[in-house]
Write a protein that holds these residues in place. Structure first.
Motif, PDB file in Angstrom:
ATOM      1  N   UNK A 272      56.247  23.956  28.911  1.00 35.29           N
ATOM      2  CA  UNK A 272      57.009  23.224  29.923  1.00 35.29           C
ATOM      3  C   UNK A 272      56.859  23.894  31.291  1.00 35.29           C
ATOM      4  N   UNK A 273      56.862  25.232  31.308  1.00 38.40           N
ATOM      5  CA  UNK A 273      56.700  25.963  32.568  1.00 38.40           C
ATOM      6  C   UNK A 273      55.340  25.653  33.195  1.00 38.40           C
ATOM      7  N   UNK A 274      54.288  25.658  32.395  1.00 43.09           N
ATOM      8  CA  UNK A 274      52.946  25.357  32.928  1.00 43.09           C
ATOM      9  C   UNK A 274      52.853  23.915  33.406  1.00 43.09           C
ATOM     10  N   UNK A 275      53.503  23.000  32.689  1.00 47.10           N
ATOM     11  CA  UNK A 275      53.488  21.593  33.100  1.00 47.10           C
ATOM     12  C   UNK A 275      54.105  21.419  34.485  1.00 47.10           C
ATOM     13  N   UNK A 276      55.088  22.253  34.795  1.00 46.82           N
ATOM     14  CA  UNK A 276      55.773  22.168  36.084  1.00 46.82           C
ATOM     15  C   UNK A 276      55.155  23.063  37.147  1.00 46.82           C
ATOM     16  N   UNK A 277      54.007  23.677  36.823  1.00 46.12           N
ATOM     17  CA  UNK A 277      53.283  24.448  37.827  1.00 46.12           C
ATOM     18  C   UNK A 277      53.555  25.926  37.836  1.00 46.12           C
ATOM     19  N   UNK A 278      54.213  26.463  36.825  1.00 49.06           N
ATOM     20  CA  UNK A 278      54.497  27.895  36.744  1.00 49.06           C
ATOM     21  C   UNK A 278      53.601  28.533  35.692  1.00 49.06           C
ATOM     22  N   UNK A 279      53.316  29.820  35.877  1.00 48.67           N
ATOM     23  CA  UNK A 279      52.434  30.509  34.943  1.00 48.67           C
ATOM     24  C   UNK A 279      53.187  31.142  33.786  1.00 48.67           C
ATOM     25  N   UNK A 283      59.308  32.459  35.511  1.00 47.71           N
ATOM     26  CA  UNK A 283      59.179  31.897  36.860  1.00 47.71           C
ATOM     27  C   UNK A 283      59.932  30.573  36.959  1.00 47.71           C
ATOM     28  N   UNK A 284      59.847  29.777  35.901  1.00 49.00           N
ATOM     29  CA  UNK A 284      60.618  28.534  35.853  1.00 49.00           C
ATOM     30  C   UNK A 284      62.115  28.841  35.886  1.00 49.00           C
ATOM     31  N   UNK A 285      62.538  29.839  35.130  1.00 45.43           N
ATOM     32  CA  UNK A 285      63.950  30.226  35.084  1.00 45.43           C
ATOM     33  C   UNK A 285      64.439  30.625  36.476  1.00 45.43           C
ATOM     34  N   UNK A 286      63.658  31.494  37.146  1.00 46.28           N
ATOM     35  CA  UNK A 286      64.042  31.928  38.499  1.00 46.28           C
ATOM     36  C   UNK A 286      64.129  30.740  39.449  1.00 46.28           C
ATOM     37  N   UNK A 287      63.207  29.805  39.337  1.00 43.94           N
ATOM     38  CA  UNK A 287      63.226  28.628  40.212  1.00 43.94           C
ATOM     39  C   UNK A 287      64.494  27.804  39.979  1.00 43.94           C
ATOM     40  N   UNK A 288      64.886  27.664  38.715  1.00 43.67           N
ATOM     41  CA  UNK A 288      66.095  26.909  38.405  1.00 43.67           C
ATOM     42  C   UNK A 288      67.347  27.606  38.939  1.00 43.67           C
ATOM     43  N   UNK A 289      67.261  28.930  39.128  1.00 43.22           N
ATOM     44  CA  UNK A 289      68.416  29.690  39.613  1.00 43.22           C
ATOM     45  C   UNK A 289      68.535  29.698  41.128  1.00 43.22           C
ATOM     46  N   UNK A 290      67.516  29.200  41.840  1.00 43.34           N
ATOM     47  CA  UNK A 290      67.535  29.223  43.306  1.00 43.34           C
ATOM     48  C   UNK A 290      68.533  28.209  43.866  1.00 43.34           C
ATOM     49  N   UNK A 291      68.933  28.463  45.115  1.00 43.81           N
ATOM     50  CA  UNK A 291      69.952  27.615  45.733  1.00 43.81           C
ATOM     51  C   UNK A 291      69.484  26.181  45.922  1.00 43.81           C
ATOM     52  N   UNK A 292      68.149  25.969  46.007  1.00 46.19           N
ATOM     53  CA  UNK A 292      67.647  24.628  46.296  1.00 46.19           C
ATOM     54  C   UNK A 292      67.607  23.725  45.054  1.00 46.19           C
ATOM     55  N   UNK A 293      68.000  24.221  43.897  1.00 45.65           N
ATOM     56  CA  UNK A 293      68.050  23.399  42.692  1.00 45.65           C
ATOM     57  C   UNK A 293      69.373  22.640  42.659  1.00 45.65           C
ATOM     58  N   UNK A 294      69.342  21.368  42.976  1.00 43.00           N
ATOM     59  CA  UNK A 294      70.578  20.588  43.071  1.00 43.00           C
ATOM     60  C   UNK A 294      71.175  20.275  41.709  1.00 43.00           C
ATOM     61  N   UNK A 295      70.419  20.505  40.619  1.00 43.47           N
ATOM     62  CA  UNK A 295      70.953  20.232  39.279  1.00 43.47           C
ATOM     63  C   UNK A 295      71.820  21.384  38.764  1.00 43.47           C
ATOM     64  N   UNK A 296      71.673  22.569  39.340  1.00 47.97           N
ATOM     65  CA  UNK A 296      72.365  23.752  38.830  1.00 47.97           C
ATOM     66  C   UNK A 296      73.867  23.657  39.101  1.00 47.97           C
ATOM     67  N   UNK A 297      74.708  23.741  38.084  1.00 49.55           N
ATOM     68  CA  UNK A 297      76.157  23.752  38.316  1.00 49.55           C
ATOM     69  C   UNK A 297      76.565  24.995  39.105  1.00 49.55           C
ATOM     70  N   UNK A 298      77.608  24.849  39.919  1.00 52.04           N
ATOM     71  CA  UNK A 298      78.027  25.948  40.783  1.00 52.04           C
ATOM     72  C   UNK A 298      79.542  26.037  40.817  1.00 52.04           C
ATOM     73  N   UNK A 299      80.026  27.139  41.374  1.00 56.89           N
ATOM     74  CA  UNK A 299      81.466  27.374  41.526  1.00 56.89           C
ATOM     75  C   UNK A 299      81.891  27.339  42.987  1.00 56.89           C
ATOM     76  N   UNK A 300      80.948  27.137  43.892  1.00 56.11           N
ATOM     77  CA  UNK A 300      81.233  27.174  45.316  1.00 56.11           C
ATOM     78  C   UNK A 300      81.951  25.913  45.804  1.00 56.11           C
TER      79      UNK A 300
END
Length: 605
Positions: A272-279, A283-300
């Motif tokens: 799945x990571x390679x399909x989305x362009x990660x090696x 790297x996919x996990x870190x990308x999902x944790x970034x602020x620009x991921x609008x799907x990530x639930x937050x407490x802010x």
């Protein structure tokens, strides 16, 4: 004598020892972003956020933090925007979305009103990581003046007498922005699946290690979590209240388990990571944790709605935000935040037109008169903000690869001479409109560690003394231009290396003029920020620049007192020695080691 008194005395000793090193930097600090022409303010003035002589507008006070009394009952109000969604059955009622004991924020100015858009400006998408500064949420938080701690996601906490075990009692009923409960399991996921996973966390911060052992995190019950260390950790509460430690509460287990091999078939995850362009999966996990991921639930308070590459990046209110005001209104008041990406020049024009709801980044203090003059036309206020930032600091490279320059930089007389050759008064008048206070680097006046002698040492403009010290070192010979000669007959030249927005270029040119006047040929070279940081490990720079650090909390950000961490560009080899327990780098001088010993003692107190 209580621990706070002990730590305060140790810190004073620590700073005093560090002062023997002439701070290892040539300070150009100006204390706060915009200072008045007066001397250091009184404690009463600090408490009231004193106004400048030239600032007639009223003072804004501080917010207060309280707990919601059970006797008041659960009668809450919400924003009209959310009330409409409740009526349409898209959201549960506000009473069901708030925790059992919502945190109460008493506003400094007024209650409400609800609605509106807070517009801000940015020079690029990377700049928007600053959202963490606007609405970061940690287990506990600092009070407004960074003097003590306040409840936050944890409603209470306990520390054992030896400061080895820290127990936090979570606020029951807090929910992520998607409505799922926030519990001790989320913190445990961060600890077990993120912090201890070497692919996700290849380098572990020293904050989490004591006695050579990584801390343990234990779930006591659904809403109680304990952090335990092998040795006392006297600064752990200070760190856990810091935005840098928000990571402990940024990984909702129910979301991130979908991207972790402990819960998903590893091969499927790699595919799945390679399909989305990660090696790799991490790297996919870190990308999902970034602020620009609008799907990530937050407490802010606000959650991402329109991410980059949108030119106007948008955040909207979090319907499950768990704080209320003193009258039971769910926070935040503002419906939406927008960030427009524009050039620095355009940004200033938009400020003058009153197009910013509130802006604290990229507000150029050198344009202060312009901002003040246009307040009425732009319908905006200009307020003072207590800050540890000033004009910046200069950092002579104590680990220079050139043997002569290395010995010269490590001679404290040379650093004193450099400091006395800086005309800070001229810099203040010509570059900072007379609003600054010439000073050396040291803890700010908002801390209990402030001492006049720390910030006033060697700040006078005294070219005669600078020349005398340089002659005493053995640099009395000069060429026809008046430039001093090295022992090898070459002219003594220094280059101040800077990057965009680090220190005002005009300020550095005045520093160069001062050093040139005492016989040191000085150049100013500006690099793009990435290239600047790439050059530092090579140790070929003469003078690096720094941006004054977070000296409201000198116990946490101490790299200017004693080099520790990659930001210590004045002594990266000494920093490597401290960080590796002497296995790497270069052994520092005794005075520096003594300062570090005191700091380690503070950590254990």
């Amino acid at each position: 004598m209580n621990n706070r008194t002990v730590i305060r005395r140790l810190l004073i000793a620590f700073a005093a020892v560090a002062l023997l090193l002439i701070f290892l930097t040539v300070g150009l600090g100006y204390g706060t972003y915009w200072l008045s022409k007066r001397d250091q303010p009184t404690s009463e003035e600090i408490e009231n956020l004193r106004q400048f002589e030239h600032e007639p507008e009223r003072v804004v006070g501080f917010h207060e933090v309280r707990e919601w009394p059970e006797s008041t009952g659960r009668f809450f109000q919400e924003a009209p925007l959310l009330r409409a969604q409740v009526e349409e059955k898209k959201l549960p009622p506000v009473e069901e979305r708030l925790p059992e004991n919502p945190l109460v924020i008493v506003p400094p100015e007024q209650i409400g009103p609800y609605g509106g858009n807070w517009n801000q400006f940015s020079i690029g998408p990377a700049d928007l990581g600053v959202m963490a500064s606007l609405s970061y949420e940690t287990l506990i938080r600092w009070d407004p003046l960074l003097q003590d701690f306040r409840p936050n996601l944890a409603s209470d906490w306990e520390v054992d007498r030896e400061a080895r075990n820290f127990t936090f009692f979570l606020r029951e009923g807090v929910r992520w922005s998607d409505g799922e409960p926030f519990t001790a399991d989320d913190i445990l996921f961060w600890y077990e699946q993120v912090l201890l996973n070497r692919e996700l966390t290849p380098i572990l911060s020293n904050i989490f290690v004591r006695g050579g052992e990584i801390m343990e995190v234990e779930k006591i019950d659904r809403f109680t979590i304990r952090f335990s260390f092998q040795e006392p950790h006297g600064l752990f509460l200070q760190w856990i209240a810091n935005p840098l430690l928000e990571e402990a509460v940024k990984f909702p287990r129910h979301y991130f388990r979908r991207f972790h091999p402990d819960f998903i078939d590893p091969q499927h995850l790699e595919n799945e990571a390679r399909r989305l362009g990660f090696s790799a999966w991490y790297q996919l996990f870190h990308d999902k944790a970034e602020w620009w991921n609008r799907e990530k639930p937050a407490l802010q308070a606000w959650i991402l709605e329109r991410p980059p590459p949108a030119r106007q990046i948008t955040f909207v209110r979090n319907p499950y935000y768990w704080k209320i005001d003193s009258e039971g209104n769910q926070l935040p008041y503002i419906d939406r935040l927008t960030f427009e990406i524009v050039s620095a020049e355009t940004m200033t024009l938009r400020f003058l037109q009153g197009d910013a709801g509130m802006q604290f980044r990229h507000v150029d203090p050198l344009r202060y008169p312009l901002f003040m003059e246009n307040r009425k036309n732009g319908n905006y206020r200009v307020l003072e903000w207590i800050s540890s930032s000033g004009s910046g600091v200069l950092m002579p490279n104590l680990n220079h690869r050139d043997p002569f320059l290395k010995n010269l930089m490590n001679d404290r007389r040379f650093r004193i001479a450099l400091s006395h050759a800086i005309d800070r008064k001229e810099i203040n008048e010509t570059r900072y409109l007379g609003m600054g206070k010439p000073m050396q680097l040291g803890p700010t006046f908002t801390t209990p560690f402030f001492r006049d002698e720390y910030v006033d040492t060697y700040v006078s403009f005294d070219p005669e003394k600078a020349n005398r010290l340089l002659d005493e070192i053995g640099l009395e010979k000069r060429d026809r231009r008046g430039i001093r000669l090295r022992p090898d007959g070459k002219p003594l030249e220094l280059t101040i290396e800077t990057f965009d927005e680090a220190i005002d270029r005009g300020t550095l040119q005045l520093v160069a003029d001062g050093w040139r006047s005492v016989g040191i040929e000085t150049h100013v070279t500006e690099y793009a920020r990435p290239l600047y940081y790439e050059r530092m490990p090579a140790r070929l720079h003469d003078i690096a620049v720094g941006t004054n650090s977070s000296l409201h909390t000198p116990l946490l950000d101490h790299m200017y007192f004693v080099p520790y961490g990659l930001g210590a560009r004045h002594a990266l080899e000494y920093a490597a020695w401290f960080m590796s327990d002497g296995e790497r780098g270069e052994e520092p001088p005794d005075e520096m080691k003594r300062a570090m010993e005191i700091y380690f003692k503070i950590e254990r107190t």
